[in-house]
Write a protein that holds these residues in place. Sequence first.
Motif, PDB file in Angstrom:
ATOM      1  N   TYR A  77       6.150 -12.119  36.138  1.00  0.00           N
ATOM      2  CA  TYR A  77       6.744 -11.772  34.852  1.00  0.00           C
ATOM      3  C   TYR A  77       6.420 -10.314  34.525  1.00  0.00           C
ATOM      4  O   TYR A  77       5.368  -9.799  34.898  1.00  0.00           O
ATOM      5  N   PHE A  78       7.330  -9.673  33.820  1.00  0.00           N
ATOM      6  CA  PHE A  78       7.138  -8.274  33.427  1.00  0.00           C
ATOM      7  C   PHE A  78       7.384  -8.146  31.923  1.00  0.00           C
ATOM      8  O   PHE A  78       8.499  -8.318  31.446  1.00  0.00           O
ATOM      9  N   ASN A  79       6.312  -7.868  31.168  1.00  0.00           N
ATOM     10  CA  ASN A  79       6.401  -7.641  29.728  1.00  0.00           C
ATOM     11  C   ASN A  79       6.389  -6.141  29.458  1.00  0.00           C
ATOM     12  O   ASN A  79       5.467  -5.431  29.892  1.00  0.00           O
ATOM     13  N   ILE A  80       7.398  -5.653  28.741  1.00  0.00           N
ATOM     14  CA  ILE A  80       7.544  -4.234  28.444  1.00  0.00           C
ATOM     15  C   ILE A  80       7.293  -4.016  26.958  1.00  0.00           C
ATOM     16  O   ILE A  80       7.953  -4.604  26.110  1.00  0.00           O
ATOM     17  N   ILE A  81       6.306  -3.160  26.666  1.00  0.00           N
ATOM     18  CA  ILE A  81       5.888  -2.889  25.290  1.00  0.00           C
ATOM     19  C   ILE A  81       6.211  -1.447  24.941  1.00  0.00           C
ATOM     20  O   ILE A  81       5.879  -0.530  25.695  1.00  0.00           O
ATOM     21  N   GLY A  82       6.853  -1.228  23.790  1.00  0.00           N
ATOM     22  CA  GLY A  82       7.092   0.128  23.314  1.00  0.00           C
ATOM     23  C   GLY A  82       8.561   0.411  23.090  1.00  0.00           C
ATOM     24  O   GLY A  82       9.431  -0.360  23.496  1.00  0.00           O
ATOM     25  N   TYR A  83       8.806   1.519  22.416  1.00  0.00           N
ATOM     26  CA  TYR A  83      10.169   2.002  22.256  1.00  0.00           C
ATOM     27  C   TYR A  83      10.371   3.142  23.249  1.00  0.00           C
ATOM     28  O   TYR A  83       9.486   3.443  24.041  1.00  0.00           O
ATOM     29  N   GLY A  84      11.537   3.770  23.233  1.00  0.00           N
ATOM     30  CA  GLY A  84      11.758   4.867  24.161  1.00  0.00           C
ATOM     31  C   GLY A  84      13.146   5.435  24.051  1.00  0.00           C
ATOM     32  O   GLY A  84      13.848   5.226  23.055  1.00  0.00           O
ATOM     33  N   ALA A  85      13.555   6.166  25.078  1.00  0.00           N
ATOM     34  CA  ALA A  85      14.883   6.772  25.115  1.00  0.00           C
ATOM     35  C   ALA A  85      15.930   5.657  25.122  1.00  0.00           C
ATOM     36  O   ALA A  85      15.970   4.855  26.059  1.00  0.00           O
ATOM     37  N   PRO A  86      16.775   5.567  24.091  1.00  0.00           N
ATOM     38  CA  PRO A  86      17.703   4.434  23.984  1.00  0.00           C
ATOM     39  C   PRO A  86      18.586   4.239  25.212  1.00  0.00           C
ATOM     40  O   PRO A  86      18.793   3.093  25.653  1.00  0.00           O
ATOM     41  N   ASP A  87      19.119   5.306  25.772  1.00  0.00           N
ATOM     42  CA  ASP A  87      20.002   5.174  26.934  1.00  0.00           C
ATOM     43  C   ASP A  87      19.270   4.534  28.106  1.00  0.00           C
ATOM     44  O   ASP A  87      19.816   3.669  28.811  1.00  0.00           O
ATOM     45  N   TYR A  88      18.023   4.961  28.305  1.00  0.00           N
ATOM     46  CA  TYR A  88      17.274   4.419  29.442  1.00  0.00           C
ATOM     47  C   TYR A  88      16.855   2.966  29.190  1.00  0.00           C
ATOM     48  O   TYR A  88      16.922   2.126  30.096  1.00  0.00           O
ATOM     49  N   VAL A  89      16.426   2.675  27.965  1.00  0.00           N
ATOM     50  CA  VAL A  89      16.059   1.290  27.635  1.00  0.00           C
ATOM     51  C   VAL A  89      17.258   0.370  27.816  1.00  0.00           C
ATOM     52  O   VAL A  89      17.149  -0.732  28.372  1.00  0.00           O
ATOM     53  N   ASN A  90      18.433   0.816  27.374  1.00  0.00           N
ATOM     54  CA  ASN A  90      19.655   0.018  27.562  1.00  0.00           C
ATOM     55  C   ASN A  90      19.980  -0.154  29.043  1.00  0.00           C
ATOM     56  O   ASN A  90      20.463  -1.214  29.473  1.00  0.00           O
ATOM     57  N   GLN A  91      19.714   0.881  29.822  1.00  0.00           N
ATOM     58  CA  GLN A  91      19.925   0.785  31.269  1.00  0.00           C
ATOM     59  C   GLN A  91      19.009  -0.282  31.871  1.00  0.00           C
ATOM     60  O   GLN A  91      19.443  -1.071  32.733  1.00  0.00           O
ATOM     61  N   LEU A  92      17.769  -0.313  31.407  1.00  0.00           N
ATOM     62  CA  LEU A  92      16.832  -1.323  31.901  1.00  0.00           C
ATOM     63  C   LEU A  92      17.310  -2.732  31.552  1.00  0.00           C
ATOM     64  O   LEU A  92      17.280  -3.647  32.392  1.00  0.00           O
ATOM     65  N   LYS A  93      17.760  -2.905  30.318  1.00  0.00           N
ATOM     66  CA  LYS A  93      18.225  -4.228  29.888  1.00  0.00           C
ATOM     67  C   LYS A  93      19.454  -4.664  30.675  1.00  0.00           C
ATOM     68  O   LYS A  93      19.584  -5.841  31.042  1.00  0.00           O
ATOM     69  N   SER A  94      20.349  -3.715  30.962  1.00  0.00           N
ATOM     70  CA  SER A  94      21.527  -4.029  31.764  1.00  0.00           C
ATOM     71  C   SER A  94      21.131  -4.427  33.185  1.00  0.00           C
ATOM     72  O   SER A  94      21.736  -5.331  33.782  1.00  0.00           O
ATOM     73  N   LEU A  95      20.112  -3.773  33.713  1.00  0.00           N
ATOM     74  CA  LEU A  95      19.647  -4.081  35.060  1.00  0.00           C
ATOM     75  C   LEU A  95      19.047  -5.487  35.122  1.00  0.00           C
ATOM     76  O   LEU A  95      19.211  -6.195  36.123  1.00  0.00           O
ATOM     77  N   VAL A  96      18.366  -5.882  34.056  1.00  0.00           N
ATOM     78  CA  VAL A  96      17.822  -7.245  33.976  1.00  0.00           C
ATOM     79  C   VAL A  96      18.956  -8.263  34.026  1.00  0.00           C
ATOM     80  O   VAL A  96      18.906  -9.253  34.768  1.00  0.00           O
ATOM     81  N   LEU A  97      19.987  -8.024  33.223  1.00  0.00           N
ATOM     82  CA  LEU A  97      21.135  -8.936  33.196  1.00  0.00           C
ATOM     83  C   LEU A  97      21.851  -8.965  34.543  1.00  0.00           C
ATOM     84  O   LEU A  97      22.249 -10.035  35.028  1.00  0.00           O
ATOM     85  N   LYS A  98      22.026  -7.811  35.141  1.00  0.00           N
ATOM     86  CA  LYS A  98      22.725  -7.721  36.423  1.00  0.00           C
ATOM     87  C   LYS A  98      22.017  -8.541  37.491  1.00  0.00           C
ATOM     88  O   LYS A  98      22.659  -9.159  38.357  1.00  0.00           O
ATOM     89  N   ASN A  99      20.687  -8.580  37.436  1.00  0.00           N
ATOM     90  CA  ASN A  99      19.904  -9.292  38.442  1.00  0.00           C
ATOM     91  C   ASN A  99      19.554 -10.722  38.038  1.00  0.00           C
ATOM     92  O   ASN A  99      18.835 -11.417  38.769  1.00  0.00           O
TER      93      ASN A  99
END
Length: 373
Positions: free
Chosen positions: A229-251
């Motif tokens: 499991y991977f827990n991600i804590i924090g805010y950040g660059a919105p474009d990159y965070v959205n990219q990460l979330k899309s990658l989670v869905l894609k996989n």
Amino acid sequence: MTLLYLAFRGFDEFNGISKKMKYQIDALRTNGFNVKVCYQIIDVNNSSKRMIDNDVLEDFGNGFISKFKKRFSFDSLVHYIKQEHIKFLYIRYEHNASPSFISALKKIKKTGTQIVLEIPTYPYDKEYWKQGLKLRFHLWQDQCFRKRLAKQVSRIITFSEHKLIFGVPTVNISNGVDFESVPLKKRNHKQQNRLNLLGVAEIHLWHGFDRLIAGLGEYYKTNRSFEVYFNIIGYGAPDYVNQLKSLVLKNNIEKYVHFHGPQYGDALTAFFDDADMGIASLARHRSNIYNIKTLKNREYAARGIPFVYSEFDTDFEDMPYILKVPANEIPIDIEQLIRFYENIQQTSQEIRESISHLSWESQMQKVINEAFV
């Protein structure tokens, strides 16, 4: 001895940069300085203000004019330093070189005040490459004036191995640890067939969390009895965070990757207590940085948690509880990570004790010994 710590931001409880600044200030006080703190806030009326401790030094108001004045108005600061006979000025640099700031430092220098400049990350130009036009203009302005600004300071404080930056001698320190504020991880046993990974950051491209998520995607393409499991804590660059979330869905790994947003206090400690390994920076090479001593590496170690990174950090290269991965774009090999974790022998207490020399008091003492002479 009176020292003014100058920052160009405010203090947020959950923000790692704010915590670091507070630790540095406390360490300077512990080492004998009377420290005054100059910082910027936006109050409840949306008015920008420059503060000295709890007092307003200058009220910039709001709107466009306030943004301009906040960046280019320094007369009140110069007057305060002269009036209070400040002997030492410690500046946390925010890539904000300008003719007005240079002029202010010249005036301050003439009073006999010794000026040092901390550059938190160096080199930093590539961090702007994929930013918007506004931030790229900000960098362009910095590039135009930073060498002239550097001529006004006696030393540059760096967490890199560079001996000269912009032609100025450096003081090389590590990010430190405030051990009193960082509790040791409570759970010290390994869970059966389960690995909890934790990434805590103000999330940007150079953290490379996409490499870990891509690795999890590859790992879970077949049935696995060992759950990661991977827990991600924090805010950040919105474009990159959205990219990460899309990658989670894609996989199709929504079950295994969770975004929790900013956490602090007991809530943050609970995540650390449950973590088996920390995920530090996996892509500093994207900003052309290969040698760095990040705060996060030290926090993981202080908590007693083994961790993974890809840069070169002289304080940890030979530690048996860290896993180095290549500085490239290849997804992280999750099976390698599992094997490494299962072979770790150090307890949380032993990991913490291995960095006892990295207290903020000892790091800021280096600044005092080498810069304030």
